[in-house]
Design a protein around this motif. Sequence first.
Motif, PDB file in Angstrom:
ATOM      1  N   ASP A 295      12.859  26.026 -13.913  1.00 24.77           N
ATOM      2  CA  ASP A 295      12.845  24.559 -13.883  1.00 24.77           C
ATOM      3  C   ASP A 295      11.394  24.090 -14.020  1.00 24.77           C
ATOM      4  O   ASP A 295      10.595  24.211 -13.089  1.00 24.77           O
ATOM      5  N   ALA A 296      11.061  23.558 -15.182  1.00 22.82           N
ATOM      6  CA  ALA A 296       9.685  23.127 -15.455  1.00 22.82           C
ATOM      7  C   ALA A 296       9.458  21.645 -15.172  1.00 22.82           C
ATOM      8  O   ALA A 296       8.347  21.137 -15.360  1.00 22.82           O
ATOM      9  N   THR A 297      10.502  20.931 -14.733  1.00 24.57           N
ATOM     10  CA  THR A 297      10.318  19.514 -14.439  1.00 24.57           C
ATOM     11  C   THR A 297       9.415  19.356 -13.223  1.00 24.57           C
ATOM     12  O   THR A 297       9.354  20.220 -12.351  1.00 24.57           O
ATOM     13  N   THR A 298       8.717  18.251 -13.192  1.00 22.59           N
ATOM     14  CA  THR A 298       7.824  18.003 -12.059  1.00 22.59           C
ATOM     15  C   THR A 298       8.306  16.772 -11.295  1.00 22.59           C
ATOM     16  O   THR A 298       9.403  16.768 -10.760  1.00 22.59           O
ATOM     17  N   GLY A 299       7.514  15.741 -11.238  1.00 24.82           N
ATOM     18  CA  GLY A 299       7.909  14.545 -10.501  1.00 24.82           C
ATOM     19  C   GLY A 299       6.704  13.660 -10.260  1.00 24.82           C
ATOM     20  O   GLY A 299       5.607  13.916 -10.745  1.00 24.82           O
ATOM     21  N   LYS A 300       6.925  12.615  -9.499  1.00 20.23           N
ATOM     22  CA  LYS A 300       5.874  11.616  -9.290  1.00 20.23           C
ATOM     23  C   LYS A 300       4.791  12.126  -8.348  1.00 20.23           C
ATOM     24  O   LYS A 300       5.040  12.890  -7.427  1.00 20.23           O
ATOM     25  N   ARG A 301       3.588  11.693  -8.617  1.00 23.97           N
ATOM     26  CA  ARG A 301       2.437  11.902  -7.742  1.00 23.97           C
ATOM     27  C   ARG A 301       2.004  10.509  -7.288  1.00 23.97           C
ATOM     28  O   ARG A 301       1.593   9.681  -8.112  1.00 23.97           O
ATOM     29  N   VAL A 302       2.105  10.231  -5.999  1.00 24.32           N
ATOM     30  CA  VAL A 302       1.856   8.892  -5.487  1.00 24.32           C
ATOM     31  C   VAL A 302       0.374   8.732  -5.154  1.00 24.32           C
ATOM     32  O   VAL A 302      -0.186   9.489  -4.357  1.00 24.32           O
ATOM     33  N   SER A 303      -0.242   7.743  -5.750  1.00 29.55           N
ATOM     34  CA  SER A 303      -1.669   7.486  -5.532  1.00 29.55           C
ATOM     35  C   SER A 303      -1.889   6.657  -4.264  1.00 29.55           C
ATOM     36  O   SER A 303      -1.212   5.643  -4.051  1.00 29.55           O
ATOM     37  N   ASN A 304      -2.850   7.070  -3.453  1.00 25.18           N
ATOM     38  CA  ASN A 304      -3.230   6.297  -2.262  1.00 25.18           C
ATOM     39  C   ASN A 304      -4.560   5.568  -2.459  1.00 25.18           C
ATOM     40  O   ASN A 304      -5.152   5.075  -1.496  1.00 25.18           O
ATOM     41  N   GLN A 305      -5.029   5.506  -3.702  1.00 22.57           N
ATOM     42  CA  GLN A 305      -6.370   4.995  -3.971  1.00 22.57           C
ATOM     43  C   GLN A 305      -6.546   3.546  -3.525  1.00 22.57           C
ATOM     44  O   GLN A 305      -7.611   3.163  -3.024  1.00 22.57           O
ATOM     45  N   ARG A 306      -5.508   2.748  -3.685  1.00 20.64           N
ATOM     46  CA  ARG A 306      -5.643   1.335  -3.324  1.00 20.64           C
ATOM     47  C   ARG A 306      -5.863   1.163  -1.821  1.00 20.64           C
ATOM     48  O   ARG A 306      -6.655   0.313  -1.393  1.00 20.64           O
ATOM     49  N   LEU A 307      -5.186   1.956  -1.016  1.00 18.64           N
ATOM     50  CA  LEU A 307      -5.380   1.907   0.427  1.00 18.64           C
ATOM     51  C   LEU A 307      -6.820   2.249   0.796  1.00 18.64           C
ATOM     52  O   LEU A 307      -7.436   1.592   1.637  1.00 18.64           O
ATOM     53  N   LYS A 308      -7.364   3.273   0.150  1.00 16.24           N
ATOM     54  CA  LYS A 308      -8.734   3.685   0.442  1.00 16.24           C
ATOM     55  C   LYS A 308      -9.738   2.636  -0.043  1.00 16.24           C
ATOM     56  O   LYS A 308     -10.725   2.345   0.647  1.00 16.24           O
ATOM     57  N   ASP A 309      -9.487   2.067  -1.219  1.00 14.78           N
ATOM     58  CA  ASP A 309     -10.411   1.071  -1.757  1.00 14.78           C
ATOM     59  C   ASP A 309     -10.366  -0.230  -0.963  1.00 14.78           C
ATOM     60  O   ASP A 309     -11.407  -0.822  -0.651  1.00 14.78           O
ATOM     61  N   ARG A 310      -9.175  -0.696  -0.654  1.00 14.25           N
ATOM     62  CA  ARG A 310      -9.018  -2.012  -0.010  1.00 14.25           C
ATOM     63  C   ARG A 310      -9.346  -1.969   1.479  1.00 14.25           C
ATOM     64  O   ARG A 310      -9.956  -2.900   2.017  1.00 14.25           O
ATOM     65  N   CYS A 311      -8.932  -0.891   2.150  1.00 12.47           N
ATOM     66  CA  CYS A 311      -9.077  -0.830   3.606  1.00 12.47           C
ATOM     67  C   CYS A 311     -10.123   0.179   4.068  1.00 12.47           C
ATOM     68  O   CYS A 311     -10.430   0.242   5.266  1.00 12.47           O
TER      69      CYS A 311
ATOM     70  N   PHE B 245       0.828  -1.204   0.000  1.00 10.76           N
ATOM     71  CA  PHE B 245       0.000   0.000   0.000  1.00 10.76           C
ATOM     72  C   PHE B 245       0.860   1.252   0.000  1.00 10.76           C
ATOM     73  O   PHE B 245       1.849   1.334   0.738  1.00 10.76           O
ATOM     74  N   ASN B 246       0.464   2.214  -0.824  1.00 11.94           N
ATOM     75  CA  ASN B 246       1.000   3.569  -0.700  1.00 11.94           C
ATOM     76  C   ASN B 246       0.221   4.290   0.390  1.00 11.94           C
ATOM     77  O   ASN B 246      -1.006   4.187   0.460  1.00 11.94           O
ATOM     78  N   ALA B 247       0.929   5.036   1.225  1.00  9.31           N
ATOM     79  CA  ALA B 247       0.278   5.791   2.298  1.00  9.31           C
ATOM     80  C   ALA B 247       0.775   7.230   2.260  1.00  9.31           C
ATOM     81  O   ALA B 247       1.859   7.536   2.743  1.00  9.31           O
ATOM     82  N   CYS B 248      -0.009   8.074   1.626  1.00  6.96           N
ATOM     83  CA  CYS B 248       0.292   9.504   1.592  1.00  6.96           C
ATOM     84  C   CYS B 248      -1.033  10.251   1.465  1.00  6.96           C
ATOM     85  O   CYS B 248      -2.060   9.666   1.137  1.00  6.96           O
ATOM     86  N   ALA B 249      -0.996  11.536   1.749  1.00  9.94           N
ATOM     87  CA  ALA B 249      -2.214  12.340   1.778  1.00  9.94           C
ATOM     88  C   ALA B 249      -2.916  12.360   0.420  1.00  9.94           C
ATOM     89  O   ALA B 249      -2.294  12.124  -0.630  1.00  9.94           O
ATOM     90  N   ASP B 250      -4.207  12.681   0.441  1.00  7.11           N
ATOM     91  CA  ASP B 250      -4.994  12.757  -0.793  1.00  7.11           C
ATOM     92  C   ASP B 250      -4.475  13.847  -1.731  1.00  7.11           C
ATOM     93  O   ASP B 250      -4.415  13.654  -2.951  1.00  7.11           O
ATOM     94  N   GLU B 251      -4.142  14.990  -1.157  1.00  8.08           N
ATOM     95  CA  GLU B 251      -3.759  16.146  -1.962  1.00  8.08           C
ATOM     96  C   GLU B 251      -2.239  16.262  -2.072  1.00  8.08           C
ATOM     97  O   GLU B 251      -1.502  15.888  -1.156  1.00  8.08           O
ATOM     98  N   HIS B 252      -1.819  16.808  -3.219  1.00  8.46           N
ATOM     99  CA  HIS B 252      -0.397  16.914  -3.524  1.00  8.46           C
ATOM    100  C   HIS B 252      -0.066  18.345  -3.974  1.00  8.46           C
ATOM    101  O   HIS B 252       0.102  18.609  -5.167  1.00  8.46           O
ATOM    102  N   PRO B 253       0.014  19.273  -3.028  1.00  6.91           N
ATOM    103  CA  PRO B 253       0.380  20.643  -3.424  1.00  6.91           C
ATOM    104  C   PRO B 253       1.771  20.678  -4.029  1.00  6.91           C
ATOM    105  O   PRO B 253       2.571  19.754  -3.841  1.00  6.91           O
ATOM    106  N   THR B 254       2.071  21.740  -4.751  1.00  2.00           N
ATOM    107  CA  THR B 254       3.405  21.853  -5.335  1.00  2.00           C
ATOM    108  C   THR B 254       4.432  22.163  -4.249  1.00  2.00           C
ATOM    109  O   THR B 254       4.100  22.683  -3.174  1.00  2.00           O
TER     110      THR B 254
END
Length: 286
Positions: A250-266, A218-227
């Motif tokens: 610098d216009a590069t960004t990066g990964k946004r980690v989804s927590n959806q599986r944790l919410k769906d499964r648990c 499971f990924n465990a991080c907040a729902d929102e991902h501010p810059t």
Amino acid sequence: MPPTISILGCGWLGRPLGVHLVEKGLRVCGSTTTPEKRESLRQDGIDPVFLRLAPTLSGDPGALFESPVLVLNIPPPRTADDVTATHRQQITAVLDAASDGAVEWILFASSTGVYPNVERTVTEADCPPGQPDALPGPRRRTGEALLEVEGLLMETPDVDATIVRLGGLYGGDRHPGRFLAGRSDVARPRAPVNLIHREDAVGVFATILAQEVRGEVFNACADEHPTRQALYTRAAEHLGLAPPTFDLDDATTGKRVSNQRLKDRCGYAFQHPDPLADLVDGSEGE
């Protein structure tokens, strides 16, 4: 939930988790690497043991490996010459002791650092334990180490394992305003931030324990991902510190980690779904 749980690593996260479980009526055995902290753990209702991984086990594990469930909260040693090899030795030593004891299930505190810095949303399926080639890209040495030992844990036949990939931890004395305060020309101002409040980290582990969800990741991080720019500027201002400045070219960004599986499964609902909102309403660290 089993009546007895052990926590290897009763520090900034493990100790509050232990206190939470004690309050739920469970017997908790917890380890510390600092002998003088044993009494404070005892006062929290946690049965303390002194144990170090350097990288093999030393000290007195006591009843730590006699619980059916072990929460393993040992980060990779950042200063080791070979972080991956050393962390693998540490986890192997724990697995050997667990197999010799009564441990049936290990919950492992991993990190979203196992994902490379790709510019898209990532899920657990993108990066299975022990398979860096499934999602290639640059990772920190600690991320490489964690991904490898995740695979080791999931492949061990003697115990079940559940992997919890925690985002960047904040709360209590870890205020995000101190993370980048005063720095200049900080890279990737538009990159999404993947954070989790300590209260939610405790809540996630407690939920998985209560539901006995074994053999999953499971990924465990907040729902929102501010810059990065939005969060760390506001966080520094929240403490009255000099905000960081960013490289706006610098216009590069990066990964946004989804927590959806944790919410769906648990069915987990985050107490702190938006780190930026914490700073606005003043609840951060409460």
